[in-house]
Scaffold this active site. Sequence first.
Site, PDB file in Angstrom:
ATOM      1  N   GLU A 111       4.150   3.765   0.252  1.00 10.99           N
ATOM      2  CA  GLU A 111       5.310   2.969  -0.166  1.00 10.99           C
ATOM      3  C   GLU A 111       4.950   2.124  -1.372  1.00 10.99           C
ATOM      4  OE1 GLU A 111       7.340   0.650   2.767  1.00 10.99           O
ATOM      5  OE2 GLU A 111       7.430   2.283   4.235  1.00 10.99           O
ATOM      6  N   GLU A 156       3.240   0.776   9.726  1.00 10.49           N
ATOM      7  CA  GLU A 156       2.860  -0.596   9.402  1.00 10.49           C
ATOM      8  C   GLU A 156       2.467  -1.406  10.642  1.00 10.49           C
ATOM      9  OE1 GLU A 156       6.122  -2.171   7.068  1.00 10.49           O
ATOM     10  OE2 GLU A 156       5.233  -1.398   5.229  1.00 10.49           O
TER      11      GLU A 156
END
Length: 849
Positions: A246, A177
């Site tokens: 995710e 991320e």
Amino acid sequence: MSFLLCTLLLFFASVAHSVTVEYDHRALLINGTRKVLISGSIHYPRSTPQMWPDLIQKSKDGGLDVIETYVFWNLHEPVQGQYDFEGRKDLVKFVKLVAEAGLYLHLRIGPYVCAEWNYGGFPVWLHFVPGIKLRTDNEPFKKEMQRFTAKIVSMMKQESLFASQGGPIILAQIENEYGNIDSAYGPAAKTYINWAASMATSLDTGVPWVMCQQSDAPNPIINTCNGFYCDQFTPNSANKPKMWTENWSGWFLSFGGQVPHRPVEDLAFAVARFFQRGGTFQNYYMYHGGTNFGRTSGGPFIATSYDYNAPIDEYGIVRQPKWGHLRDLHKSIKLCEGALIATDPTFTSLGSNLEAHVYKSQSGACAAFLANINTQSDTTVKFNGNSYHLPAWSVSILPDCKTVVFNSAKINSQTTALDMIYTQKQAPEQSVNSTGTLQSDWSWVSEPVGISKTDAFNKLGLSEQINTTADASDYLWYSVSIEIHGDEPFLINGSQTVLHVESLGHVLHAFINQKLAGSGIGNAGNPKVTMEKPIVLGPGKNTIDLLSATVGLQNYGAFFDLTGAGITGPVKLKGNNATLDLSSTTWTYQIGLSGEASGLYRNSGGVSSPWVSGSTLPTKQPLIWYKTNFDAPDGNDPVAIDFTGMGKGEAWVNGQSIGRYWPTNIAPSDGCTTTCNYRGGYSSSKCVSGCGKPSQNLYHVPRSWIQARSNTLVLFEEMGGDPTRISFATRQMGSLCAHISESHPPPLVDSWSSDKQTLKRVGSVGSVLRLECSYPDQLISSIKFASFGTPQGVCGSFSHGRCSSPAALSIVQQACIGLKSCSVGISAKVFGDPCSGVIKSLAVEAVCA
């Protein structure tokens, strides 16, 4: 000659079992074949090795192909150069168990992980490497990151765990991320990401690498999506597949926050939409969340429970109907695999907010997804000459482009109520007093206020906590003395003043001459603490002792590693006419607690044991260590401790930390609703419970950590509580329920046979209510409720609607009692028609024993 032959045989055996993993624009290719893959995250240290086989098997039974896990750097290298892969840290064992179950594994090395984990998974010693700057183009950091990444890859290679060696690992991840925050690092971010990609691929794992949330991930790295919805995500290259690393199955819990829930109808909608729009790899974060044992939770203020409202709950029990509804979804998607992997979808608009995506292969396979993304209105659509009812915010799956086998808003799976059954609080020999409270044989030790350890040190001014403690403990004492003559201008009436303290967080306790004067607490939104308390100072020497406590270190954000904690000031004494600033004076510091240093949590006894017993137990006082013995609750059900009555602290069972407890941290009283509308975009604050209640009062104790008799429980109570009020409970199955309507798709997902060329239905059924006891030795013993017509409510509180068949209860009893599982058709033909012209449903609540 025999040695050479043996070597050649071993070589050819390994080659025969090796798997090639590649990718193209549609999917991952395993041995040259495109695959539709369903994955779920399970973090090995958030459960125990004894739990792992069952968690993995339940994941497989739920339709998963892949287990995804992070690798936690600070867990494995707590001291630079000293590694730990034992017990819950045994990564190799976890990967091998995944392989034994016949599943693949996605290894997310990072080594930054976020994960609501302390310091984002980085060891705090990194912060002290000379010249280091984390997560940027910085040579000291890159050297350490490469060393650890190579260490993990080497371990996996030594055990032949990559798919290219015949192992289960089909994917690896580098960084995590970073694209969310890379702009803060300027031009160095791009060179860092390019370096990370090159470094990772140079390790020659033989499997693809991914970067999630990294739109500029360089080739051959696959960029992937994280979020509640990823159907509109597009990879940065036409040669890369659409992957979702995710899909947040719920959300994490914070101390002081409400408990988040994500409705399974919305979760299933998001998954179906992703595959509808071209996805072929999807991962649930989390599939089993588990527990933040010890001091591993980050945040700050992340709670000890990491349940995450996942399909398998914190204790390892399947959460129904979430687990079952998703299992049916996975089966439905797999029925479409032959068409999904063959081509890109063709899109057709069926009206406003109504969509059809169709996959057709050259061999004749056809699969369709029909979506109603309207948040309010159900509708009926025409597709291929047939009519289909689409509830609002739902997707229907047609594996033959004709027959609906699954709709995301229509749950065919049963619901299981999970109850916490409270048991005797302590050991059998303990008595009950006149008030009904169980009296246990508690002993205790008072933690000294202020400076008590020989390694205390003096320093001019106020020091930031993490730089001082290196996170060796949650606690740092700041101590200063002041002489009072009575005529100081910052005093009021010769002895009174106001103590003003400012802290970066997270919790602060102020003691004046060994007595608690006041406390301040931050929160997840603002960890900083400002405290002003009137105090009285006597003539002569006065001691001001400030105890600063962290509740997990920052784990996310640009430069999160520079986020400080502790008392950086100012610290002032304020009167009407003057202020005394103590910030720049010499302070005495103590890292950690005396009881931590002496290992009280390890239950060290002996002749010189400091534990006191046999007199009045001190309660509702800060800084007390408590110890007692207990017997395990009977049976094999998961165990929890209810810390109602305690304030804040940490607990150890037989020397193992079960985490921080904080039952006095209460969630806001507003924002909760009795029902949750799954329609429309989900956010972490949309469907919450527990308003006005403790964020967490139950704390998981793994069964493998306790024995039948004579277990030791040690508590450090920071704020003040009454340990005689704590209770033990077991997590048990309660009622078994289902509520199915005539409009539900028949359970066709279990009635189809498929191969790569053909797909055909076996048999013909209508809507069916199905119940099955969870444990092998259980049978359905009674039916608590049954109603066919317009029943209302939820499991545990069903009620008859305006119409109900009088025969419903007896029909269901006859069909189900005495069986492990049963099925009942939903039709007026079975139950009679109590109200014609109305879509009717059957609601049942059963008990297994």
